[in-house]
Design a protein around this motif. Structure first.
Motif, PDB file in Angstrom:
ATOM      1  N   ILE A 174       0.834  -1.207   0.000  1.00  0.00           N
ATOM      2  CA  ILE A 174       0.000   0.000   0.000  1.00  0.00           C
ATOM      3  C   ILE A 174       0.868   1.256   0.000  1.00  0.00           C
ATOM      4  CG2 ILE A 174      -1.739   1.308   1.303  1.00  0.00           C
ATOM      5  CD1 ILE A 174      -2.818  -1.287   0.068  1.00  0.00           C
ATOM      6  N   LYS A 175       1.926   1.253   0.789  1.00  0.00           N
ATOM      7  CA  LYS A 175       2.801   2.423   0.883  1.00  0.00           C
ATOM      8  C   LYS A 175       3.361   2.781  -0.500  1.00  0.00           C
ATOM      9  CE  LYS A 175       6.703   4.249   3.498  1.00  0.00           C
ATOM     10  NZ  LYS A 175       7.812   3.949   4.395  1.00  0.00           N
ATOM     11  N   SER A 176       3.821   1.783  -1.245  1.00  0.00           N
ATOM     12  CA  SER A 176       4.382   2.030  -2.582  1.00  0.00           C
ATOM     13  C   SER A 176       3.311   2.511  -3.556  1.00  0.00           C
ATOM     14  CB  SER A 176       5.035   0.763  -3.146  1.00  0.00           C
ATOM     15  OG  SER A 176       6.172   0.443  -2.398  1.00  0.00           O
ATOM     16  N   ILE A 177       2.106   1.971  -3.435  1.00  0.00           N
ATOM     17  CA  ILE A 177       1.013   2.387  -4.316  1.00  0.00           C
ATOM     18  C   ILE A 177       0.676   3.854  -4.055  1.00  0.00           C
ATOM     19  CG2 ILE A 177      -1.446   2.062  -4.838  1.00  0.00           C
ATOM     20  CD1 ILE A 177      -0.930  -0.995  -4.298  1.00  0.00           C
TER      21      ILE A 177
ATOM     22  N   ALA B  74       1.240   9.776  -5.147  1.00  0.00           N
ATOM     23  CA  ALA B  74       1.803  11.014  -4.597  1.00  0.00           C
ATOM     24  C   ALA B  74       2.875  11.616  -5.499  1.00  0.00           C
ATOM     25  CB  ALA B  74       2.369  10.758  -3.199  1.00  0.00           C
ATOM     26  N   GLN B  75       3.383  10.834  -6.440  1.00  0.00           N
ATOM     27  CA  GLN B  75       4.360  11.335  -7.408  1.00  0.00           C
ATOM     28  C   GLN B  75       3.691  11.749  -8.719  1.00  0.00           C
ATOM     29  OE1 GLN B  75       7.328   8.252  -7.706  1.00  0.00           O
ATOM     30  NE2 GLN B  75       8.002   8.542  -5.606  1.00  0.00           N
ATOM     31  N   GLY B  76       2.359  11.624  -8.768  1.00  0.00           N
ATOM     32  CA  GLY B  76       1.638  12.087  -9.949  1.00  0.00           C
ATOM     33  C   GLY B  76       1.292  11.019 -10.959  1.00  0.00           C
ATOM     34  N   TYR B  77       1.437   9.757 -10.604  1.00  0.00           N
ATOM     35  CA  TYR B  77       1.105   8.665 -11.519  1.00  0.00           C
ATOM     36  C   TYR B  77      -0.237   8.061 -11.139  1.00  0.00           C
ATOM     37  CZ  TYR B  77       6.009   9.111 -12.699  1.00  0.00           C
ATOM     38  OH  TYR B  77       7.219   9.610 -13.090  1.00  0.00           O
ATOM     39  N   PHE B  78      -0.801   7.252 -12.029  1.00  0.00           N
ATOM     40  CA  PHE B  78      -2.018   6.517 -11.725  1.00  0.00           C
ATOM     41  C   PHE B  78      -1.943   5.134 -12.349  1.00  0.00           C
ATOM     42  CE2 PHE B  78      -2.778   9.329 -15.329  1.00  0.00           C
ATOM     43  CZ  PHE B  78      -3.287   8.486 -16.306  1.00  0.00           C
TER      44      PHE B  78
ATOM     45  N   SER C 217      -1.321  -6.680 -17.506  1.00  0.00           N
ATOM     46  CA  SER C 217      -1.006  -5.412 -18.163  1.00  0.00           C
ATOM     47  C   SER C 217      -1.084  -4.205 -17.236  1.00  0.00           C
ATOM     48  CB  SER C 217      -1.955  -5.203 -19.340  1.00  0.00           C
ATOM     49  OG  SER C 217      -3.277  -5.010 -18.860  1.00  0.00           O
ATOM     50  N   LEU C 218      -1.228  -4.435 -15.948  1.00  0.00           N
ATOM     51  CA  LEU C 218      -1.357  -3.322 -15.011  1.00  0.00           C
ATOM     52  C   LEU C 218      -0.050  -2.552 -14.930  1.00  0.00           C
ATOM     53  CD1 LEU C 218      -3.319  -2.026 -12.953  1.00  0.00           C
ATOM     54  CD2 LEU C 218      -2.272  -3.472 -11.216  1.00  0.00           C
ATOM     55  N   GLY C 219      -0.163  -1.227 -15.015  1.00  0.00           N
ATOM     56  CA  GLY C 219       1.051  -0.425 -14.939  1.00  0.00           C
ATOM     57  C   GLY C 219       0.761   0.991 -14.483  1.00  0.00           C
ATOM     58  N   TRP C 220       1.837   1.718 -14.226  1.00  0.00           N
ATOM     59  CA  TRP C 220       1.745   3.118 -13.816  1.00  0.00           C
ATOM     60  C   TRP C 220       1.778   3.998 -15.049  1.00  0.00           C
ATOM     61  CZ3 TRP C 220       0.369   4.616  -9.182  1.00  0.00           C
ATOM     62  CH2 TRP C 220       0.599   3.773  -8.093  1.00  0.00           C
ATOM     63  N   TYR C 221       0.952   5.030 -15.041  1.00  0.00           N
ATOM     64  CA  TYR C 221       0.879   5.957 -16.167  1.00  0.00           C
ATOM     65  C   TYR C 221       0.958   7.385 -15.652  1.00  0.00           C
ATOM     66  CZ  TYR C 221      -0.535   2.028 -19.032  1.00  0.00           C
ATOM     67  OH  TYR C 221      -0.551   0.833 -19.696  1.00  0.00           O
ATOM     68  N   GLY C 222       1.483   8.238 -16.500  1.00  0.00           N
ATOM     69  CA  GLY C 222       1.506   9.669 -16.218  1.00  0.00           C
ATOM     70  C   GLY C 222       0.912  10.371 -17.428  1.00  0.00           C
ATOM     71  N   SER C 223       0.795  11.669 -17.343  1.00  0.00           N
ATOM     72  CA  SER C 223       0.206  12.415 -18.447  1.00  0.00           C
ATOM     73  C   SER C 223       0.833  13.801 -18.516  1.00  0.00           C
ATOM     74  CB  SER C 223      -1.305  12.528 -18.231  1.00  0.00           C
ATOM     75  OG  SER C 223      -1.883  13.288 -19.248  1.00  0.00           O
ATOM     76  N   ARG C 224       1.106  14.273 -19.735  1.00  0.00           N
ATOM     77  CA  ARG C 224       1.660  15.627 -19.886  1.00  0.00           C
ATOM     78  C   ARG C 224       0.611  16.670 -19.531  1.00  0.00           C
ATOM     79  NH1 ARG C 224       3.331  14.194 -25.222  1.00  0.00           N
ATOM     80  NH2 ARG C 224       5.129  12.849 -25.028  1.00  0.00           N
ATOM     81  N   LYS C 225      -0.655  16.313 -19.722  1.00  0.00           N
ATOM     82  CA  LYS C 225      -1.778  17.193 -19.380  1.00  0.00           C
ATOM     83  C   LYS C 225      -2.677  16.436 -18.415  1.00  0.00           C
ATOM     84  CE  LYS C 225      -1.582  20.653 -22.571  1.00  0.00           C
ATOM     85  NZ  LYS C 225      -1.604  22.031 -22.191  1.00  0.00           N
ATOM     86  N   ARG C 226      -3.066  17.083 -17.338  1.00  0.00           N
ATOM     87  CA  ARG C 226      -3.929  16.460 -16.347  1.00  0.00           C
ATOM     88  C   ARG C 226      -5.247  17.209 -16.287  1.00  0.00           C
ATOM     89  NH1 ARG C 226      -1.265  12.539 -13.181  1.00  0.00           N
ATOM     90  NH2 ARG C 226      -2.864  11.636 -11.895  1.00  0.00           N
TER      91      ARG C 226
ATOM     92  N   GLN D 151      -9.118  -7.209 -12.944  1.00  0.00           N
ATOM     93  CA  GLN D 151      -9.389  -7.910 -11.682  1.00  0.00           C
ATOM     94  C   GLN D 151      -8.354  -7.518 -10.633  1.00  0.00           C
ATOM     95  OE1 GLN D 151     -12.818  -9.015 -12.326  1.00  0.00           O
ATOM     96  NE2 GLN D 151     -11.966 -10.017 -10.526  1.00  0.00           N
ATOM     97  N   GLU D 152      -7.093  -7.426 -11.050  1.00  0.00           N
ATOM     98  CA  GLU D 152      -6.049  -7.061 -10.099  1.00  0.00           C
ATOM     99  C   GLU D 152      -6.261  -5.634  -9.581  1.00  0.00           C
ATOM    100  OE1 GLU D 152      -1.204  -6.999  -9.527  1.00  0.00           O
ATOM    101  OE2 GLU D 152      -2.009  -7.050 -11.567  1.00  0.00           O
ATOM    102  N   LEU D 153      -6.643  -4.733 -10.465  1.00  0.00           N
ATOM    103  CA  LEU D 153      -6.877  -3.352 -10.039  1.00  0.00           C
ATOM    104  C   LEU D 153      -8.069  -3.276  -9.080  1.00  0.00           C
ATOM    105  CD1 LEU D 153      -5.814  -0.538 -10.178  1.00  0.00           C
ATOM    106  CD2 LEU D 153      -6.960  -0.214 -12.365  1.00  0.00           C
ATOM    107  N   LYS D 154      -9.093  -4.099  -9.311  1.00  0.00           N
ATOM    108  CA  LYS D 154     -10.222  -4.162  -8.367  1.00  0.00           C
ATOM    109  C   LYS D 154      -9.725  -4.550  -6.977  1.00  0.00           C
ATOM    110  CE  LYS D 154     -13.663  -5.665 -11.750  1.00  0.00           C
ATOM    111  NZ  LYS D 154     -14.556  -6.778 -12.122  1.00  0.00           N
ATOM    112  N   GLN D 155      -8.815  -5.527  -6.923  1.00  0.00           N
ATOM    113  CA  GLN D 155      -8.272  -5.970  -5.641  1.00  0.00           C
ATOM    114  C   GLN D 155      -7.435  -4.871  -4.977  1.00  0.00           C
ATOM    115  OE1 GLN D 155      -9.047  -8.824  -4.008  1.00  0.00           O
ATOM    116  NE2 GLN D 155     -10.507  -9.083  -5.687  1.00  0.00           N
ATOM    117  N   ILE D 156      -6.712  -4.118  -5.789  1.00  0.00           N
ATOM    118  CA  ILE D 156      -5.910  -3.007  -5.253  1.00  0.00           C
ATOM    119  C   ILE D 156      -6.837  -1.945  -4.675  1.00  0.00           C
ATOM    120  CG2 ILE D 156      -4.402  -1.088  -5.912  1.00  0.00           C
ATOM    121  CD1 ILE D 156      -2.979  -3.126  -7.799  1.00  0.00           C
TER     122      ILE D 156
END
Length: 193
Positions: free
Chosen positions: A6-9, A14-18, A27-36, A85-90
């Motif tokens: 949980i701390k890492s998630i 907190a670093q701006g990723y989702f 295929s679960l991964g961290w994403y960022g965006s130039r425009k939010r 399914q994994e994201l639901k669990q997270i």
């Protein structure tokens, strides 16, 4: 259920990723965006008069976390979904320790709609929304903005803009501006409940 760090998630958010999943099981991964995309919490927030009438009719009541898992399922129930399914669990693990929330509208005993989000400091990161009853998610949006204002949240992050969100005044900011807002949000301790 798998144990999640949980701390890492939360650190990732907190670093701006989702988090997002693409096609495929792993295929679960961290994403960022130039425009939010942000939903304004000030006078720029707007909505149609027809929705104002619906709100004034008091057809819906609001609840927080009354049906968290049902909201997650509602958000994931679409032809193309990025909620695996994994994201639901997270989300469930984040909910259990007080980071993830469902902001819901109800019509009697029926779940009308809802917004799934993560709260870190004074930031509300909207993950997804859905409705079962027309106007259910729109009323949830208006009532959630009211709640975030009351609780002095810094921002309502919608991640990516679209025409639907623009009807509420959603606007895009650069990643640099987003990170500055995020830094301010992390210095606050806001709660939805």
């Amino acid at each position: 259920m798998t144990e999640y760090d949980i701390k890492s998630i939360i650190q990732g958010y907190a670093q701006g990723y989702f988090l997002m999943a693409n096609d495929g099981k792993n295929s679960l991964g961290w994403y960022g965006s130039r425009k939010r995309a942000l939903i304004p919490l000030d006078e720029r927030f707007r909505y149609p008069r027809s929705l104002r009438r619906v709100i004034n009719q008091n057809r819906f009541t609001v609840a927080i976390n009354r049906a968290f898992e049902a909201v997650v399922e509602g958000c994931a129930d679409r032809e193309t979904t990025w909620i695996s399914q994994e994201l639901k669990q997270i989300y469930k693990a984040l909910y259990e320790v007080g980071y993830a929330y469902s902001f819901e509208t109800w019509q009697g005993d029926d779940l009308a709609g809802g917004i799934l989000g993560i709260v870190i400091g004074g930031g509300f990161i909207g993950e997804s929304m859905f409705y079962n009853i027309p106007e259910g998610s729109k009323v949830a949006m208006v009532k959630l903005v009211e709640r975030l204002r009351e609780r002095e949240f810094v921002f309502f992050d919608a991640q990516m803009n679209n025409p639907h969100l623009e009807r509420f005044g959603a606007y895009s900011i650069t990643d640099k501006k987003y990170k500055a807002l995020l830094k301010l949000a992390l210095s606050r301790r806001c709660t939805l409940i």
